[in-house]
Design a protein around this motif. Structure first.
Motif, PDB file in Angstrom:
ATOM      1  N   ALA A  38       0.664  -1.275  -0.027  1.00  0.00           N
ATOM      2  CA  ALA A  38       0.094  -0.184  -0.082  1.00  0.00           C
ATOM      3  C   ALA A  38       0.611   1.171  -0.017  1.00  0.00           C
ATOM      4  O   ALA A  38       0.715   2.204  -0.807  1.00  0.00           O
ATOM      5  CB  ALA A  38      -1.066   0.060   1.085  1.00  0.00           C
ATOM      6  N   HIS A 276      -4.159  -1.438   4.140  1.00  0.00           N
ATOM      7  CA  HIS A 276      -4.307  -1.699   2.607  1.00  0.00           C
ATOM      8  C   HIS A 276      -5.555  -1.189   2.471  1.00  0.00           C
ATOM      9  O   HIS A 276      -5.827  -0.661   1.425  1.00  0.00           O
ATOM     10  CB  HIS A 276      -3.681  -2.829   2.418  1.00  0.00           C
ATOM     11  CG  HIS A 276      -3.947  -3.205   0.714  1.00  0.00           C
ATOM     12  ND1 HIS A 276      -4.883  -3.598   0.397  1.00  0.00           N
ATOM     13  CD2 HIS A 276      -2.971  -3.386   0.026  1.00  0.00           C
ATOM     14  CE1 HIS A 276      -4.574  -3.720  -1.331  1.00  0.00           C
ATOM     15  NE2 HIS A 276      -3.408  -3.697  -1.163  1.00  0.00           N
ATOM     16  N   VAL A 280      -7.061   1.560  -0.198  1.00  0.00           N
ATOM     17  CA  VAL A 280      -8.136   1.327  -1.560  1.00  0.00           C
ATOM     18  C   VAL A 280      -9.136   2.032  -1.468  1.00  0.00           C
ATOM     19  O   VAL A 280      -9.619   2.648  -2.526  1.00  0.00           O
ATOM     20  CB  VAL A 280      -8.223  -0.108  -1.443  1.00  0.00           C
ATOM     21  CG1 VAL A 280      -9.275  -0.483  -2.555  1.00  0.00           C
ATOM     22  CG2 VAL A 280      -7.015  -1.026  -1.836  1.00  0.00           C
ATOM     23  N   ALA A 287      -7.570  -1.518  -6.265  1.00  0.00           N
ATOM     24  CA  ALA A 287      -7.960  -2.652  -5.566  1.00  0.00           C
ATOM     25  C   ALA A 287      -7.115  -3.945  -5.426  1.00  0.00           C
ATOM     26  O   ALA A 287      -6.544  -4.021  -6.552  1.00  0.00           O
ATOM     27  CB  ALA A 287      -9.458  -2.925  -5.686  1.00  0.00           C
TER      28      ALA A 287
END
Length: 287
Positions: A38, A276, A280, A287
């Protein structure tokens, strides 16, 4: 995941401020692979990602820093670096430091002194911190490289010459945190320790009015970004002002209920890939 604020696609550069313990890393000392993905993904997309921690830089460790960040807010806002440039480095005034140390000494309470490049504590306090940690099954080499490896690097010589102390952490105080707050009011802000493993009677002491939110604002100003462009993620008491001040404040699922209550939304726990999922949700990564 729950929340009151709907996500919106990333149409502009965002600055993301991430707590360390309980947010970037679990209490087992492990950094989820999804967290690394991420952070690196968001930076590759042009967003700025900062470590925003109560720790000093001397308490950070290689595996964390190797993820790659755009800067560090350390000692709960007393130190701010953006890229390679130090923007803020505010030491505790010497008179105030002497006052606090004398007060803790009268109450038979151990104190750790944080500086950007060093951690100082008496031998007994260093050993107490080491003994309080659960057995993580690590080799000495793994411990030294991990999230609590700084404990074995604590300086115990008592020499503060040339050391700019930015924050105090106290351990084993017989008084509740509100009593410590009252005693140090006007000079310092006091919150309960974010490291539960150190046990009861522990807290964090910073210069009054100086917190992670102030560090975030300094970094945003340096970058030329508005507060509305910021996202903050944290899980503890020293994250409260940060979560309130950010454009979007996100509490981890492992945060206390009172911290969750002041956040705009709540994501999953560290071990549920909560960071994470938040990246998203807000369009920082795909994603």
């Amino acid at each position: 995941m729950t929340g009151s604020r709907s996500p919106e696609p990333a149409r502009r550069r965002r600055a993301v401020f991430l707590d360390v313990d309980g947010t970037l890393v679990g209490w087992d000392g492990r950094i989820p692979a999804s967290t690394v993905e991420a952070v690196r993904g968001a930076r590759a997309a042009g967003h700025a990602v900062f470590v925003c921690t109560g720790r000093s830089r001397a308490e950070l460790w290689p595996d964390l820093l190797d993820i790659g960040f755009d800067g560090v807010i350390g000692a709960s806002g007393a130190f701010v670096a953006v890229g390679g440039e130090v923007v803020v480095h505010r030491a505790i005034p010497e008179d105030d430091l002497a006052f606090a140390l004398a007060w803790f000494d009268r109450h038979d309470t151990g104190v750790v002194l944080q500086a950007d490049d060093a951690i100082l504590a008496p031998v007994a306090i260093r050993d107490r911190m080491r003994a309080s940690l659960p057995d993580l099954g690590q080799t000495p080499e793994e411990f030294a490289r991990g999230s609590f490896g700084f404990i074995d690097r604590v300086r115990t010589d008592g020499d503060r010459s040339g050391v700019l102390v930015t924050k105090l952490v106290y351990l084993g105080c017989p008084l509740p945190v509100d009593a410590v707050q009252e005693a140090l009011a006007g000079r310092f802000d006091v919150v309960a320790s974010s490291v539960e493993a150190f046990g009861p009677g522990c807290g964090e002491v910073t210069v009054a009015g100086l917190d992670k939110a102030a560090g975030m604002v300094a970094a945003l100003t340096h970058l030329g970004l508005d507060r509305a462009d910021s996202i903050a993620i944290g899980d503890s008491w020293n994250d409260v002002e940060l979560l309130r001040a950010a454009g979007v404040g996100i509490a981890m699922g492992n945060a206390p209920d009172a911290v969750k209550a002041i956040a705009d939304e709540v994501t999953g726990r560290v071990d549920e890939d909560g960071l994470h999922a938040a990246f998203v949700r807000h369009g920082l990564i795909g994603a």
